[in-house]
Design a protein around this motif. Sequence first.
Motif, PDB file in Angstrom:
ATOM      1  N   VAL A 235      33.486  68.101  11.047  1.00 50.79           N
ATOM      2  CA  VAL A 235      32.390  67.944  10.450  1.00 50.79           C
ATOM      3  C   VAL A 235      31.702  65.945  11.123  1.00 50.79           C
ATOM      4  O   VAL A 235      30.701  67.058  10.922  1.00 50.79           O
ATOM      5  N   CYS A 236      32.684  65.610  11.540  1.00 53.72           N
ATOM      6  CA  CYS A 236      32.053  64.432  11.723  1.00 53.72           C
ATOM      7  C   CYS A 236      31.529  63.978  13.000  1.00 53.72           C
ATOM      8  O   CYS A 236      30.483  64.007  13.716  1.00 53.72           O
ATOM      9  N   GLN A 237      32.880  65.025  14.088  1.00 50.48           N
ATOM     10  CA  GLN A 237      31.840  64.692  15.115  1.00 50.48           C
ATOM     11  C   GLN A 237      30.811  66.011  15.393  1.00 50.48           C
ATOM     12  O   GLN A 237      29.759  65.394  16.170  1.00 50.48           O
ATOM     13  N   GLN A 238      30.253  66.809  14.940  1.00 54.00           N
ATOM     14  CA  GLN A 238      29.489  68.149  14.828  1.00 54.00           C
ATOM     15  C   GLN A 238      28.324  67.384  14.143  1.00 54.00           C
ATOM     16  O   GLN A 238      27.043  67.567  14.794  1.00 54.00           O
ATOM     17  N   LEU A 239      28.583  66.261  13.406  1.00 49.85           N
ATOM     18  CA  LEU A 239      27.230  65.550  12.727  1.00 49.85           C
ATOM     19  C   LEU A 239      27.372  64.408  13.666  1.00 49.85           C
ATOM     20  O   LEU A 239      25.816  63.850  12.928  1.00 49.85           O
ATOM     21  N   GLY A 240      27.519  64.046  14.136  1.00 50.45           N
ATOM     22  CA  GLY A 240      27.080  62.860  14.895  1.00 50.45           C
ATOM     23  C   GLY A 240      27.760  61.632  14.134  1.00 50.45           C
ATOM     24  O   GLY A 240      27.460  60.255  14.766  1.00 50.45           O
ATOM     25  N   TRP A 241      29.104  61.912  12.904  1.00 48.22           N
ATOM     26  CA  TRP A 241      29.802  60.589  13.197  1.00 48.22           C
ATOM     27  C   TRP A 241      30.783  60.001  13.846  1.00 48.22           C
ATOM     28  O   TRP A 241      30.944  60.876  13.982  1.00 48.22           O
ATOM     29  N   PRO A 242      30.792  59.088  13.784  1.00 48.15           N
ATOM     30  CA  PRO A 242      32.085  58.395  14.124  1.00 48.15           C
ATOM     31  C   PRO A 242      33.650  58.888  13.184  1.00 48.15           C
ATOM     32  O   PRO A 242      33.485  59.641  12.266  1.00 48.15           O
TER      33      PRO A 242
END
Length: 283
Positions: A235-242
């Motif tokens: 999820v974090c990867q696809q949302l551009g979060w660290p």
Amino acid sequence: MTSPRDRYGSDVLSTDWRAPRNGRAVEVEADLGMVLEEITTDWCGEVVAVDRDIDTVTLEDRCRKRRTFPLGPGFLLEGKPVILTRPTRLKAPAKPTRTASGSIAVHDARARVARASRIFVEGRHDAELVEKVWGDDLRIEGVVVEYLGGVDDLSDHLRDFKPGPDRKVGVLVDHLVKGSKESRIASSIAHSPVGKHVLIVGHPFIDIWAAVKPQRLGFERWPDVPRTIEWKYGVCQQLGWPHRNQTDIARAWKHILGGVRGFQDLDPALLGRVEELIDFVTT
């Protein structure tokens, strides 16, 4: 009285004949809780913040969206034009009439002595979300929420806890769908000797994060993550979060939890289940 020769009176300009229909704007201090309309944008909302250093006011609308405007003219208060001025001192807003769960708020009430009954949730994030939305209700009812660290060891926890008529246990399980490991564990416990004192309910989400409405966080839907990737990291990867380590994941959860202000920000599939557990352990 006017004479026939003076049908308009002595002085037609003696009144404020140029005044707007709603009257001229008057100065009003911007106080917390005041409901205003900004006339150029038609934005209507409650005053939730006033910055006296840069002279701005923040209005929150009924959908809990916020916009900031400069103090001064351009506002309506109860339909009348006003000029917002810096408050001499900020007044505290009125006490809320509802809790974050939507229940009627009971102010100045002491927390009830904890019941023997408990609510178990799978992880720390589940416990923090339940506390944020239902914390006031749980303290009034004297219900303690404990997290398990996973549902695999639920049978062992119940064996140690020894559920009974006065020691009920409600359990909230992630991803409780037909055919899942979680559903098999729940079925086994329901048919065990302590089953009538234990209520296991669940939501369909793979993780409690997804019970938060994504629109509240600024995107339309939670990403689809391949099963080969740990869901939170994906999820974090696809949302551009660290998403390099657990610290990044913890920071992401803090951001998600910060977007939750009440039951309106959660999916109904979770709301009903938590209310069901509270009813079970308190009746």
